[in-house]
Design an enzyme around this catalytic site. Structure first.
Site, PDB file in Angstrom:
ATOM      1  N   ASP A   1      44.822  39.645  39.374  1.00 62.58           N
ATOM      2  CA  ASP A   1      45.199  40.305  40.507  1.00 62.58           C
ATOM      3  C   ASP A   1      46.320  41.507  41.304  1.00 62.58           C
ATOM      4  OD1 ASP A   1      44.816  41.181  42.974  1.00 62.58           O
ATOM      5  OD2 ASP A   1      45.162  39.479  44.120  1.00 62.58           O
ATOM      6  N   GLY A   2      46.161  42.539  41.438  1.00 58.16           N
ATOM      7  CA  GLY A   2      47.655  43.397  41.784  1.00 58.16           C
ATOM      8  C   GLY A   2      47.701  44.773  41.313  1.00 58.16           C
ATOM      9  N   ASN A   3      46.078  45.151  40.370  1.00 52.49           N
ATOM     10  CA  ASN A   3      46.107  46.834  39.860  1.00 52.49           C
ATOM     11  C   ASN A   3      46.367  47.937  41.315  1.00 52.49           C
ATOM     12  OD1 ASN A   3      45.214  45.238  37.523  1.00 52.49           O
ATOM     13  ND2 ASN A   3      43.362  45.797  37.870  1.00 52.49           N
ATOM     14  N   GLY A   4      45.331  46.878  42.113  1.00 54.02           N
ATOM     15  CA  GLY A   4      45.650  48.640  44.028  1.00 54.02           C
ATOM     16  C   GLY A   4      47.327  48.406  44.003  1.00 54.02           C
ATOM     17  N   ARG A   5      47.788  47.652  44.371  1.00 55.14           N
ATOM     18  CA  ARG A   5      49.183  47.269  44.055  1.00 55.14           C
ATOM     19  C   ARG A   5      50.375  47.977  43.599  1.00 55.14           C
ATOM     20  NH1 ARG A   5      49.318  41.432  45.894  1.00 55.14           N
ATOM     21  NH2 ARG A   5      47.034  42.201  45.616  1.00 55.14           N
TER      22      ARG A   5
ATOM     23  N   HIS B   1      43.839  50.482  38.279  1.00 55.57           N
ATOM     24  CA  HIS B   1      42.787  49.360  36.884  1.00 55.57           C
ATOM     25  C   HIS B   1      43.082  49.718  35.569  1.00 55.57           C
ATOM     26  CE1 HIS B   1      41.343  47.904  40.645  1.00 55.57           C
ATOM     27  NE2 HIS B   1      40.859  48.402  41.365  1.00 55.57           N
TER      28      HIS B   1
ATOM     29  N   SER C   1      34.314  39.814  41.538  1.00 54.65           N
ATOM     30  CA  SER C   1      33.978  39.105  42.490  1.00 54.65           C
ATOM     31  C   SER C   1      32.486  39.597  43.085  1.00 54.65           C
ATOM     32  CB  SER C   1      34.464  38.932  43.047  1.00 54.65           C
ATOM     33  OG  SER C   1      34.609  39.819  44.151  1.00 54.65           O
TER      34      SER C   1
ATOM     35  N   GLU D   1      32.321  39.494  45.961  1.00 56.21           N
ATOM     36  CA  GLU D   1      33.020  39.867  46.852  1.00 56.21           C
ATOM     37  C   GLU D   1      33.265  41.077  47.210  1.00 56.21           C
ATOM     38  OE1 GLU D   1      33.371  36.921  46.317  1.00 56.21           O
ATOM     39  OE2 GLU D   1      31.954  35.799  47.738  1.00 56.21           O
TER      40      GLU D   1
ATOM     41  N   ARG E   1      34.111  46.906  47.953  1.00 58.34           N
ATOM     42  CA  ARG E   1      34.432  47.492  47.661  1.00 58.34           C
ATOM     43  C   ARG E   1      34.124  49.376  48.064  1.00 58.34           C
ATOM     44  NH1 ARG E   1      39.740  46.545  44.255  1.00 58.34           N
ATOM     45  NH2 ARG E   1      40.026  43.930  45.678  1.00 58.34           N
TER      46      ARG E   1
ATOM     47  N   LEU F   1      37.615  31.885  19.167  1.00 59.10           N
ATOM     48  CA  LEU F   1      38.167  32.399  20.463  1.00 59.10           C
ATOM     49  C   LEU F   1      36.617  32.493  21.996  1.00 59.10           C
ATOM     50  CD1 LEU F   1      39.950  32.418  23.308  1.00 59.10           C
ATOM     51  CD2 LEU F   1      40.535  34.615  22.611  1.00 59.10           C
TER      52      LEU F   1
ATOM     53  N   GLU G   1      45.086  22.273  36.602  1.00 60.36           N
ATOM     54  CA  GLU G   1      46.515  22.950  37.189  1.00 60.36           C
ATOM     55  C   GLU G   1      47.321  24.212  37.292  1.00 60.36           C
ATOM     56  OE1 GLU G   1      49.818  20.936  37.502  1.00 60.36           O
ATOM     57  OE2 GLU G   1      47.981  19.514  36.651  1.00 60.36           O
TER      58      GLU G   1
HETATM   59  C1  IPE Z   1      39.662  38.189  43.428  1.00 62.74           C
HETATM   60  O1  IPE Z   1      40.692  40.119  43.686  1.00 62.74           O
HETATM   61  C2  IPE Z   1      38.185  38.642  41.964  1.00 62.74           C
HETATM   62  C3  IPE Z   1      38.901  39.573  40.324  1.00 62.74           C
HETATM   63  C4  IPE Z   1      40.378  39.307  40.413  1.00 62.74           C
HETATM   64  C5  IPE Z   1      38.047  39.827  40.478  1.00 62.74           C
HETATM   65  P1  IPE Z   1      40.623  39.747  44.998  1.00 62.74           P
HETATM   66  O2  IPE Z   1      41.817  40.875  44.540  1.00 62.74           O
HETATM   67  O3  IPE Z   1      39.232  40.668  45.169  1.00 62.74           O
HETATM   68  O4  IPE Z   1      41.036  39.037  45.841  1.00 62.74           O
HETATM   69  P2  IPE Z   1      41.576  38.805  46.792  1.00 62.74           P
HETATM   70  O5  IPE Z   1      40.180  39.413  47.883  1.00 62.74           O
HETATM   71  O6  IPE Z   1      42.537  39.812  47.643  1.00 62.74           O
HETATM   72  O7  IPE Z   1      41.172  37.143  47.437  1.00 62.74           O
HETATM   73  C1  IPE Z   2      42.456  42.870  40.673  1.00 66.58           C
HETATM   74  O1  IPE Z   2      43.373  44.176  41.544  1.00 66.58           O
HETATM   75  C2  IPE Z   2      41.431  43.849  40.068  1.00 66.58           C
HETATM   76  C3  IPE Z   2      39.915  43.717  40.785  1.00 66.58           C
HETATM   77  C4  IPE Z   2      39.576  42.933  42.260  1.00 66.58           C
HETATM   78  C5  IPE Z   2      38.804  44.356  40.007  1.00 66.58           C
HETATM   79  P1  IPE Z   2      43.121  44.549  42.716  1.00 66.58           P
HETATM   80  O2  IPE Z   2      42.181  45.751  42.816  1.00 66.58           O
HETATM   81  O3  IPE Z   2      42.681  43.834  43.527  1.00 66.58           O
HETATM   82  O4  IPE Z   2      44.289  44.834  43.804  1.00 66.58           O
HETATM   83  P2  IPE Z   2      45.168  44.607  44.823  1.00 66.58           P
HETATM   84  O5  IPE Z   2      45.441  43.323  45.336  1.00 66.58           O
HETATM   85  O6  IPE Z   2      44.794  45.785  45.934  1.00 66.58           O
HETATM   86  O7  IPE Z   2      46.618  44.913  43.994  1.00 66.58           O
HETATM   87 MG    MG Z   3      43.019  42.058  45.038  1.00 73.79          MG
END
Ligand code: IPE
Ligand code: IPE
Ligand code: MG
Length: 251
Positions: free
Chosen positions: A21-25, A38, A66, A68, A72, A132, A208
């Site tokens: 998580d965190g690619n967008g930020r 991404h 996901s 969900e 997007r 793996l 964990e």
């Molecule tokens: C969770 O990340 C899904 C993936 C990393 C693929 P999101 O960024 O979609 O999660 P939420 O919506 O912030 O909980």
């Molecule tokens: C995770 O990064 C990648 C996917 C969920 C596909 P995000 O795209 O959720 O990045 P943030 O959370 O907006 O920073």
């Molecule tokens: Mg995210």
């Protein structure tokens, strides 16, 4: 001393799952569009695969998209799918060379045909590898997985292939997408969010959890090793007392 050499090879988690998580930020911090994040996240995927291999982790599951995430913007979803396909094609040979078996979990019907076709080629190519097992969770939702399992178990009951009395934790396990995988020992989430976001809810019953503020495109091998080290310093009690664990020396 480097971090890898501090890891106790006897106490390596069998199954590590990662919420990437965190690619967008990461992109936003650089004044760039989300997809830039991404694109830069791909190299971190390579890093964790290598790191898992180096540390002797046998099962690695990565949350890539996901159920969900379909909500997007269309353009972002399209770029993510395209990115997945091109990077997998690029990495196929390397995965195979490193004896890595690729598989996917999730709702395959919702994936674009081209993505599924490309993935299936790599899955076929690597199916006999055993260093793996790399599982990509793609269009994956844990609740959907559980609903599916219940439907399939119910069908077997209706067809007299199974009785209600026979339903136990094993039967449920065997009807999940992850039926070939052991329970998750360690779940890592990057980007500072402290939630599970519908990932492997059944499978993490006794995992964990490791949360780090590092944004996914910045995640390196050492971050992965640090998560393993922290894991090795935890006491996994599985309901028992600390004293019981000390005397039986279980992990
Ligand atoms: C969770 O990340 C899904 C993936 C990393 C693929 P999101 O960024 O979609 O999660 P939420 O919506 O912030 O909980
Ligand atoms: C995770 O990064 C990648 C996917 C969920 C596909 P995000 O795209 O959720 O990045 P943030 O959370 O907006 O920073
Ligand atoms: Mg995210």
């Amino acid at each position: 001393m480097d971090i890898l050499s501090q890891i106790d090879s006897q106490k390596v988690p069998k199954h590590v799952a990662v919420i990437m998580d965190g690619n967008g930020r990461w992109a936003k911090l650089r004044g760039k569009p989300r997809v830039f994040g991404h694109k830069n996240g791909v190299k971190s995927v390579r890093e964790v695969i290598d790191a898992a291999g180096n540390a002797g982790v046998k099962t690695l599951t990565l949350y890539a998209f996901s159920t969900e995430n379909w909500k997007r913007p269309k353009a972002e979803v399209k770029t993510l799918m395209a990115l997945l396909l091109t990077s997998l094609k690029k990495e196929a040979k390397e995965l195979n060379k490193n004896n890595i078996k690729l598989q996917i979990i999730g709702n395959q019907e919702s994936l674009p045909k081209s993505v599924l076709k490309g993935l299936n080629k790599v899955i076929e190519l690597t199916k006999n590898n055993d260093a793996l097992t790399l599982t990509i969770a793609l269009s994956y939702g844990s609740r959907e997985e559980i609903v599916n399992a219940i439907k399939n178990i119910s069908k077997k009951i209706v067809n007299n292939q199974l009785s209600i009395e026979e339903i136990d934790e094993n039967i449920i396990n065997n009807h999940l997408y992850t039926f070939t995988l052991p329970d998750v020992d360690l779940m890592i989430r990057t980007s500072g969010e402290k939630r599970i976001s519908n990932f492997l809810l059944w499978q993490i019953a006794y995992a964990e959890l490791h949360f780090t503020d590092v944004l996914w495109p910045d995640f390196t091998k050492n971050d992965f090793y640090n998560a393993l080290l922290e894991y090795q310093n935890r006491e996994r009690r599985f309901g028992k007392t600390g004293e019981q664990i000390e005397t039986t020396n279980e992990i």
